[in-house]
Design a protein around this motif. Sequence first.
Motif, PDB file in Angstrom:
ATOM      1  N   SER A   5     -17.456  75.203  17.211  1.00  0.00           N
ATOM      2  CA  SER A   5     -16.484  74.193  16.808  1.00  0.00           C
ATOM      3  C   SER A   5     -16.206  74.259  15.312  1.00  0.00           C
ATOM      4  O   SER A   5     -15.326  73.576  14.812  1.00  0.00           O
ATOM      5  N   SER A   6     -16.975  75.092  14.594  1.00  0.00           N
ATOM      6  CA  SER A   6     -16.753  75.259  13.162  1.00  0.00           C
ATOM      7  C   SER A   6     -15.750  76.384  12.931  1.00  0.00           C
ATOM      8  O   SER A   6     -15.445  77.187  13.821  1.00  0.00           O
ATOM      9  N   LEU A   7     -15.239  76.453  11.704  1.00  0.00           N
ATOM     10  CA  LEU A   7     -14.252  77.474  11.355  1.00  0.00           C
ATOM     11  C   LEU A   7     -14.830  78.865  11.526  1.00  0.00           C
ATOM     12  O   LEU A   7     -14.208  79.743  12.149  1.00  0.00           O
ATOM     13  N   PHE A   8     -16.042  79.106  10.988  1.00  0.00           N
ATOM     14  CA  PHE A   8     -16.643  80.429  11.078  1.00  0.00           C
ATOM     15  C   PHE A   8     -17.052  80.742  12.518  1.00  0.00           C
ATOM     16  O   PHE A   8     -17.018  81.905  12.929  1.00  0.00           O
ATOM     17  N   GLY A   9     -17.443  79.728  13.271  1.00  0.00           N
ATOM     18  CA  GLY A   9     -17.766  79.950  14.677  1.00  0.00           C
ATOM     19  C   GLY A   9     -16.549  80.403  15.463  1.00  0.00           C
ATOM     20  O   GLY A   9     -16.623  81.330  16.287  1.00  0.00           O
ATOM     21  N   ARG A  10     -15.401  79.758  15.213  1.00  0.00           N
ATOM     22  CA  ARG A  10     -14.170  80.171  15.901  1.00  0.00           C
ATOM     23  C   ARG A  10     -13.753  81.566  15.472  1.00  0.00           C
ATOM     24  O   ARG A  10     -13.249  82.354  16.288  1.00  0.00           O
ATOM     25  N   LEU A  11     -13.966  81.889  14.187  1.00  0.00           N
ATOM     26  CA  LEU A  11     -13.648  83.236  13.717  1.00  0.00           C
ATOM     27  C   LEU A  11     -14.532  84.269  14.418  1.00  0.00           C
ATOM     28  O   LEU A  11     -14.050  85.332  14.840  1.00  0.00           O
ATOM     29  N   SER A  12     -15.822  83.965  14.564  1.00  0.00           N
ATOM     30  CA  SER A  12     -16.726  84.875  15.280  1.00  0.00           C
ATOM     31  C   SER A  12     -16.308  85.020  16.738  1.00  0.00           C
ATOM     32  O   SER A  12     -16.346  86.123  17.302  1.00  0.00           O
ATOM     33  N   LEU A  13     -15.888  83.923  17.350  1.00  0.00           N
ATOM     34  CA  LEU A  13     -15.442  83.970  18.743  1.00  0.00           C
ATOM     35  C   LEU A  13     -14.203  84.842  18.874  1.00  0.00           C
ATOM     36  O   LEU A  13     -14.063  85.618  19.824  1.00  0.00           O
ATOM     37  N   ILE A  14     -13.299  84.740  17.906  1.00  0.00           N
ATOM     38  CA  ILE A  14     -12.092  85.574  17.927  1.00  0.00           C
ATOM     39  C   ILE A  14     -12.468  87.052  17.810  1.00  0.00           C
ATOM     40  O   ILE A  14     -11.912  87.912  18.503  1.00  0.00           O
ATOM     41  N   VAL A  15     -13.436  87.357  16.922  1.00  0.00           N
ATOM     42  CA  VAL A  15     -13.889  88.744  16.759  1.00  0.00           C
ATOM     43  C   VAL A  15     -14.488  89.265  18.067  1.00  0.00           C
ATOM     44  O   VAL A  15     -14.228  90.412  18.474  1.00  0.00           O
ATOM     45  N   ILE A  16     -15.282  88.423  18.750  1.00  0.00           N
ATOM     46  CA  ILE A  16     -15.882  88.825  20.031  1.00  0.00           C
ATOM     47  C   ILE A  16     -14.798  89.094  21.063  1.00  0.00           C
ATOM     48  O   ILE A  16     -14.834  90.101  21.790  1.00  0.00           O
ATOM     49  N   ILE A  17     -13.807  88.207  21.146  1.00  0.00           N
ATOM     50  CA  ILE A  17     -12.715  88.377  22.117  1.00  0.00           C
ATOM     51  C   ILE A  17     -11.926  89.640  21.818  1.00  0.00           C
ATOM     52  O   ILE A  17     -11.586  90.422  22.718  1.00  0.00           O
ATOM     53  N   VAL A  18     -11.645  89.877  20.515  1.00  0.00           N
ATOM     54  CA  VAL A  18     -10.915  91.086  20.129  1.00  0.00           C
ATOM     55  C   VAL A  18     -11.723  92.336  20.483  1.00  0.00           C
ATOM     56  O   VAL A  18     -11.163  93.337  20.961  1.00  0.00           O
ATOM     57  N   SER A  19     -13.041  92.284  20.262  1.00  0.00           N
ATOM     58  CA  SER A  19     -13.875  93.442  20.599  1.00  0.00           C
ATOM     59  C   SER A  19     -13.881  93.697  22.104  1.00  0.00           C
ATOM     60  O   SER A  19     -13.848  94.857  22.541  1.00  0.00           O
ATOM     61  N   ILE A  20     -13.909  92.632  22.898  1.00  0.00           N
ATOM     62  CA  ILE A  20     -13.863  92.790  24.357  1.00  0.00           C
ATOM     63  C   ILE A  20     -12.530  93.395  24.793  1.00  0.00           C
ATOM     64  O   ILE A  20     -12.487  94.344  25.597  1.00  0.00           O
ATOM     65  N   LEU A  21     -11.439  92.866  24.243  1.00  0.00           N
ATOM     66  CA  LEU A  21     -10.113  93.386  24.599  1.00  0.00           C
ATOM     67  C   LEU A  21      -9.948  94.829  24.141  1.00  0.00           C
ATOM     68  O   LEU A  21      -9.375  95.665  24.858  1.00  0.00           O
ATOM     69  N   SER A  22     -10.469  95.147  22.936  1.00  0.00           N
ATOM     70  CA  SER A  22     -10.386  96.526  22.433  1.00  0.00           C
ATOM     71  C   SER A  22     -11.188  97.466  23.321  1.00  0.00           C
ATOM     72  O   SER A  22     -10.728  98.576  23.643  1.00  0.00           O
ATOM     73  N   SER A  23     -12.391  97.028  23.716  1.00  0.00           N
ATOM     74  CA  SER A  23     -13.215  97.855  24.603  1.00  0.00           C
ATOM     75  C   SER A  23     -12.535  98.065  25.956  1.00  0.00           C
ATOM     76  O   SER A  23     -12.562  99.178  26.505  1.00  0.00           O
ATOM     77  N   MET A  29      -7.790 103.496  28.785  1.00  0.00           N
ATOM     78  CA  MET A  29      -7.230 104.756  28.289  1.00  0.00           C
ATOM     79  C   MET A  29      -8.154 105.925  28.623  1.00  0.00           C
ATOM     80  O   MET A  29      -7.690 106.978  29.077  1.00  0.00           O
ATOM     81  N   THR A  30      -9.453 105.747  28.405  1.00  0.00           N
ATOM     82  CA  THR A  30     -10.411 106.837  28.696  1.00  0.00           C
ATOM     83  C   THR A  30     -10.447 107.162  30.175  1.00  0.00           C
ATOM     84  O   THR A  30     -10.471 108.338  30.564  1.00  0.00           O
ATOM     85  N   GLU A  31     -10.460 106.121  31.008  1.00  0.00           N
ATOM     86  CA  GLU A  31     -10.484 106.369  32.455  1.00  0.00           C
ATOM     87  C   GLU A  31      -9.232 107.119  32.899  1.00  0.00           C
ATOM     88  O   GLU A  31      -9.299 108.030  33.734  1.00  0.00           O
ATOM     89  N   TRP A  32      -8.090 106.740  32.333  1.00  0.00           N
ATOM     90  CA  TRP A  32      -6.837 107.420  32.709  1.00  0.00           C
ATOM     91  C   TRP A  32      -6.902 108.890  32.294  1.00  0.00           C
ATOM     92  O   TRP A  32      -6.499 109.774  33.057  1.00  0.00           O
ATOM     93  N   ILE A  33      -7.411 109.149  31.077  1.00  0.00           N
ATOM     94  CA  ILE A  33      -7.500 110.531  30.605  1.00  0.00           C
ATOM     95  C   ILE A  33      -8.463 111.332  31.475  1.00  0.00           C
ATOM     96  O   ILE A  33      -8.167 112.463  31.901  1.00  0.00           O
ATOM     97  N   VAL A  34      -9.653 110.750  31.773  1.00  0.00           N
ATOM     98  CA  VAL A  34     -10.640 111.462  32.598  1.00  0.00           C
ATOM     99  C   VAL A  34     -10.105 111.696  34.001  1.00  0.00           C
ATOM    100  O   VAL A  34     -10.243 112.805  34.569  1.00  0.00           O
TER     101      VAL A  34
END
Length: 445
Positions: A5-23, A29-34
């Motif tokens: 609920s804090s600013l830095f907590g929400r920022l960390s949550l955004i980073v986690i979500i972005v990392s999940i979406l990036s992965s 992409m990798t599965e399609w190439i393989v």
Amino acid sequence: MGIFSSLFGRLSLIVIIVSILSSAALFVMTEWIVRTESQEQIARSVDTDIAGLADIYITSGPAELRQRITDRLQLQSSDDKRYYLLASPSGLVIIGNVGSWPELSSENSEAGFIQLEDGTQIFARATQLNPDLKLLVGRDTSAQSALLGRVRTAFLIAGLLLVLIFFVIGYYSTRRLKNRLGTINDAFREIGAGNLAVTIPVDRRGDELDQLSQHSNAMTRRLASLLAAHRDISDHTAHELRTPLMHLDNRLVAAMGQSRDPLHGETLGRARQDIRDIITMLDSLLDIASSRAQKGDRSGLSQCDISEIATEITELFAESAEDLGIRFSTDISPGVNMMANPAHIQRILSNLLDNALKYTPKGGEVELVLRPGPVITVRDNGPGIPENMREKVFERFVRVDVSGARGHGLGLALSQALAERNGLVIDCRDAQPGALFEIRPEGSD
């Protein structure tokens, strides 16, 4: 407040979500190439195999072709299983490990994925060797499926580890930043409450929070210095003004004692009263300034019985109300306590009751009610206060002059300042008829 609920907590949550979406995007992409590369590799292998068998048929004939197919069926490994079918134009099996001809056109050398009777999926190509003979060559795709499974598992494990790493880093970073900001907020809360001696801790990391702490401490020290200078000036001014005024009052008393002229004595008496009014006004202004400067400061406050204070005050004002021909009623709940300065509460009630009696005509009524909270109401049935003046009456030198009463317009301003000093607030409302003043804790409805 929770971590996320804090600013830095929400920022960390955004980073986690972005990392999940990036992965997830990288996995797709990798599965399609393989998948694409393995399919092309299987297709090339099948095309090479079928071209070799066709060449054997052309150079050596059907018997040699059947022998070569038999050899390949016997020598193939379980890791790279291949499928062959030599059949007549009607689909009758001559030799091979495929039970029946699939729906692939040999005339067009059609290729595609087919499913065998045992459920195995293979990639195969058909070709027409001559009008009486057609050939099918296929390759098992289970190796491709296994490879894709390993890729999925690897990405799942790597993605979970990545999310876990980001979560751990974000969690501890957020907790540390939250604790540091919490310390700063607690210090500012104390400063807002009037405790200017608080110092915000500095971690000596040299980051922005350290700079904020250092600047805040410097600002607090400067503010404390200015307030101390202001108090010194106020105290010295009050002393320097009060002393000559008292000397002047003493001289007037002496002059009144020596005067034989009644008119002269009356004039000196009025002058002396004006001096006393000036001293009273000066004291009230200093009290207002002092109370507002100490707003939120809990020092000097103690647990006191508001019911007892209200009872004592009403006993003092009951006689005055009787002399003025005003009905004075009370309804005081027993045992109402709060942290406050008893002298301040007495002065607030005295000012409000004094105003109520001052503006209530003879035959009118004044009422004081105390309820737990505490909530104190002082009501009269006098002329009341116009709606556009109900907030302004708490300002200095503002009076609602409906009866020609004397005063400097400081009583309600002082009452409000004293109330705020004790964590209370005073509201003015219409009593229909008359005015109603309600004292209640700050922040309560």
